[in-house]
Each structure stands twice: as C-alpha cells, then as structure tokens.
Motif scaffolding. Structure first.
Motif, PDB file in Angstrom:
ATOM      1  N   SER A  39      -3.590 -11.757  -7.907  1.00 23.32           N
ATOM      2  CA  SER A  39      -4.406 -12.621  -8.820  1.00 23.32           C
ATOM      3  C   SER A  39      -5.885 -12.796  -8.356  1.00 23.32           C
ATOM      4  O   SER A  39      -6.191 -12.503  -7.241  1.00 23.32           O
ATOM      5  CB  SER A  39      -3.706 -13.633  -7.770  1.00 23.32           C
ATOM      6  OG  SER A  39      -4.148 -14.931  -8.144  1.00 23.32           O
ATOM      7  N   PHE A  40      -6.328 -13.246  -9.859  1.00 22.94           N
ATOM      8  CA  PHE A  40      -7.981 -12.963 -10.222  1.00 22.94           C
ATOM      9  C   PHE A  40      -8.639 -15.193 -10.809  1.00 22.94           C
ATOM     10  O   PHE A  40      -7.127 -15.141 -11.412  1.00 22.94           O
ATOM     11  CB  PHE A  40      -8.253 -12.448 -11.181  1.00 22.94           C
ATOM     12  CG  PHE A  40      -7.958 -10.507 -10.671  1.00 22.94           C
ATOM     13  CD1 PHE A  40      -9.275  -9.781 -10.171  1.00 22.94           C
ATOM     14  CD2 PHE A  40      -6.322 -10.192 -11.039  1.00 22.94           C
ATOM     15  CE1 PHE A  40      -8.340  -8.686  -9.953  1.00 22.94           C
ATOM     16  CE2 PHE A  40      -6.524  -8.395 -10.417  1.00 22.94           C
ATOM     17  CZ  PHE A  40      -7.295  -8.218 -10.370  1.00 22.94           C
ATOM     18  N   HIS A  41      -8.711 -15.524 -10.738  1.00 22.88           N
ATOM     19  CA  HIS A  41      -9.166 -16.696 -10.636  1.00 22.88           C
ATOM     20  C   HIS A  41     -10.836 -16.720 -10.732  1.00 22.88           C
ATOM     21  O   HIS A  41     -11.831 -16.315 -10.083  1.00 22.88           O
ATOM     22  CB  HIS A  41      -9.162 -17.695  -9.561  1.00 22.88           C
ATOM     23  CG  HIS A  41      -8.548 -18.876  -9.883  1.00 22.88           C
ATOM     24  ND1 HIS A  41      -8.218 -19.595 -10.869  1.00 22.88           N
ATOM     25  CD2 HIS A  41     -10.162 -19.852  -9.234  1.00 22.88           C
ATOM     26  CE1 HIS A  41      -8.372 -20.847 -11.126  1.00 22.88           C
ATOM     27  NE2 HIS A  41      -9.822 -20.879  -9.839  1.00 22.88           N
ATOM     28  N   LEU A  42     -10.915 -17.985 -11.766  1.00 20.43           N
ATOM     29  CA  LEU A  42     -12.705 -18.067 -11.781  1.00 20.43           C
ATOM     30  C   LEU A  42     -12.336 -19.298 -12.770  1.00 20.43           C
ATOM     31  O   LEU A  42     -11.635 -19.564 -13.848  1.00 20.43           O
ATOM     32  CB  LEU A  42     -13.173 -17.227 -13.654  1.00 20.43           C
ATOM     33  CG  LEU A  42     -14.968 -17.560 -13.210  1.00 20.43           C
ATOM     34  CD1 LEU A  42     -15.110 -17.237 -12.395  1.00 20.43           C
ATOM     35  CD2 LEU A  42     -14.704 -16.087 -14.172  1.00 20.43           C
ATOM     36  N   LEU A  58      -7.038  -3.030  -9.314  1.00 18.13           N
ATOM     37  CA  LEU A  58      -7.439  -3.734 -10.801  1.00 18.13           C
ATOM     38  C   LEU A  58      -8.853  -3.904 -10.263  1.00 18.13           C
ATOM     39  O   LEU A  58      -9.107  -5.044  -9.726  1.00 18.13           O
ATOM     40  CB  LEU A  58      -6.345  -4.653 -11.352  1.00 18.13           C
ATOM     41  CG  LEU A  58      -4.866  -3.887 -11.075  1.00 18.13           C
ATOM     42  CD1 LEU A  58      -3.457  -5.078 -11.817  1.00 18.13           C
ATOM     43  CD2 LEU A  58      -5.283  -2.767 -12.607  1.00 18.13           C
ATOM     44  N   ALA A  59      -9.331  -4.427 -12.249  1.00 17.36           N
ATOM     45  CA  ALA A  59      -9.988  -5.476 -11.972  1.00 17.36           C
ATOM     46  C   ALA A  59     -10.473  -6.028 -13.153  1.00 17.36           C
ATOM     47  O   ALA A  59      -9.067  -5.576 -14.017  1.00 17.36           O
ATOM     48  CB  ALA A  59     -11.831  -4.392 -12.011  1.00 17.36           C
ATOM     49  N   CYS A  60     -10.504  -7.287 -13.291  1.00 14.03           N
ATOM     50  CA  CYS A  60      -9.951  -8.210 -14.520  1.00 14.03           C
ATOM     51  C   CYS A  60     -11.839  -9.055 -14.724  1.00 14.03           C
ATOM     52  O   CYS A  60     -12.112  -9.223 -13.908  1.00 14.03           O
ATOM     53  CB  CYS A  60      -9.589  -9.273 -13.665  1.00 14.03           C
ATOM     54  SG  CYS A  60      -8.640 -10.809 -14.982  1.00 14.03           S
ATOM     55  N   VAL A  61     -12.198  -9.270 -15.856  1.00 14.57           N
ATOM     56  CA  VAL A  61     -13.155  -9.796 -16.704  1.00 14.57           C
ATOM     57  C   VAL A  61     -12.358 -10.297 -18.092  1.00 14.57           C
ATOM     58  O   VAL A  61     -11.666 -10.308 -18.489  1.00 14.57           O
ATOM     59  CB  VAL A  61     -13.919  -8.517 -16.905  1.00 14.57           C
ATOM     60  CG1 VAL A  61     -14.755  -9.100 -18.443  1.00 14.57           C
ATOM     61  CG2 VAL A  61     -14.565  -7.204 -16.629  1.00 14.57           C
ATOM     62  N   LEU A  62     -13.924 -11.694 -17.697  1.00 18.13           N
ATOM     63  CA  LEU A  62     -13.471 -12.817 -18.594  1.00 18.13           C
ATOM     64  C   LEU A  62     -13.956 -12.296 -19.280  1.00 18.13           C
ATOM     65  O   LEU A  62     -15.176 -12.650 -19.759  1.00 18.13           O
ATOM     66  CB  LEU A  62     -13.795 -14.057 -18.063  1.00 18.13           C
ATOM     67  CG  LEU A  62     -13.318 -15.761 -18.559  1.00 18.13           C
ATOM     68  CD1 LEU A  62     -12.256 -15.336 -19.250  1.00 18.13           C
ATOM     69  CD2 LEU A  62     -13.955 -16.539 -17.281  1.00 18.13           C
ATOM     70  N   GLU A  63     -13.989 -12.540 -20.901  1.00 19.98           N
ATOM     71  CA  GLU A  63     -14.345 -12.494 -21.941  1.00 19.98           C
ATOM     72  C   GLU A  63     -14.324 -13.838 -22.325  1.00 19.98           C
ATOM     73  O   GLU A  63     -13.548 -14.343 -23.025  1.00 19.98           O
ATOM     74  CB  GLU A  63     -14.556 -11.486 -23.099  1.00 19.98           C
ATOM     75  CG  GLU A  63     -14.085 -10.000 -22.620  1.00 19.98           C
ATOM     76  CD  GLU A  63     -13.707  -8.920 -22.924  1.00 19.98           C
ATOM     77  OE1 GLU A  63     -13.057  -9.727 -24.420  1.00 19.98           O
ATOM     78  OE2 GLU A  63     -14.104  -8.065 -22.733  1.00 19.98           O
ATOM     79  N   MET A 119     -14.198 -11.421 -13.277  1.00 19.93           N
ATOM     80  CA  MET A 119     -13.464 -12.455 -12.028  1.00 19.93           C
ATOM     81  C   MET A 119     -12.781 -11.877 -10.662  1.00 19.93           C
ATOM     82  O   MET A 119     -12.105 -10.906 -10.429  1.00 19.93           O
ATOM     83  CB  MET A 119     -11.843 -12.865 -12.908  1.00 19.93           C
ATOM     84  CG  MET A 119     -11.434 -13.321 -13.690  1.00 19.93           C
ATOM     85  SD  MET A 119     -10.938 -13.472 -15.307  1.00 19.93           S
ATOM     86  CE  MET A 119      -9.636 -15.140 -14.702  1.00 19.93           C
ATOM     87  N   PRO A 120     -12.972 -12.701  -9.746  1.00 22.33           N
ATOM     88  CA  PRO A 120     -12.502 -12.216  -8.455  1.00 22.33           C
ATOM     89  C   PRO A 120     -11.273 -12.159  -7.880  1.00 22.33           C
ATOM     90  O   PRO A 120     -10.701 -13.224  -8.460  1.00 22.33           O
ATOM     91  CB  PRO A 120     -13.591 -13.126  -7.967  1.00 22.33           C
ATOM     92  CG  PRO A 120     -14.112 -14.862  -7.622  1.00 22.33           C
ATOM     93  CD  PRO A 120     -13.571 -13.647  -9.679  1.00 22.33           C
TER      94      PRO A 120
END
Length: 97
Positions: A6-9, A78-83, A91-92
């Motif tokens: 789960s990633f959140h920002l 996994l890594a997650c990026v918000l554009e 996104m942490p």
C-alpha cells in the motif's frame, strides 16, 4: 502466498492511495479521496511498469497518474510515483497494512 503493498500520499488537500494484492492474480487499485478511480487485474505477479490514471475532484478536474515499477530490492519490491501537474513525487509505502 499473497503479498500486499500500500502506498499513500496527501497531495493538494486530497488523499491518493494505491493498493496492490499480488499472488496467482494481481489486483491494483487507485483510490482518490477514498474512492476507487482505477483498477487493474492480471494473472500472475503483475506486469510492471504499470500506470493507472485518475483525477482530483476539482473544478475543472485535475488529471493524475501513478506509476508502479519493480525496484529489484527484496525488502521493498515495488516503488510508486505520483505524477501530478507536471511533477513526479515518490509515494511512501504504508507499513503494516
């Protein structure tokens, strides 16, 4: 065995969350302000990189995208990026979800 990530920002007064459940079938959902606005399902451990599109509920709506990719690191695969608005923010990962 299923893995969950789960990633959140919090961005511009909005909540953006990405949940991934991987295993025999991998499901990825994008939530904006708690509402699902994109969903991806694939057999296997996921096809990466993966980009999901959504929008912030503004007037006019503001488009956004989240991009997931493999990191090659066992502890955080996994890594997650918000554009959003031409900028990319990592996104942490939420721990314990």
């Amino acid at each position: 065995m299923r893995q969950r990530y789960s990633f959140h920002l919090d961005q511009a007064g909005h909540s953006v969350t990405v949940n991934v459940r991987s295993g025999w079938i991998t499901e990825t959902e994008l939530l904006v302000d708690g509402k699902e606005c994109a969903f991806h399902r694939v057999h296997g451990h996921g096809a990466y990189p993966l980009t999901l599109a959504g929008q912030l509920a503004e007037e006019p709506p503001v488009p956004l995208a989240v991009r997931l990719d493999r990191t090659g690191v066992a502890e955080h695969p996994l890594a997650c990026v918000l554009e959003l608005d031409g900028a990319a923010r990592a996104m942490p990962e939420r721990v314990g979800r």
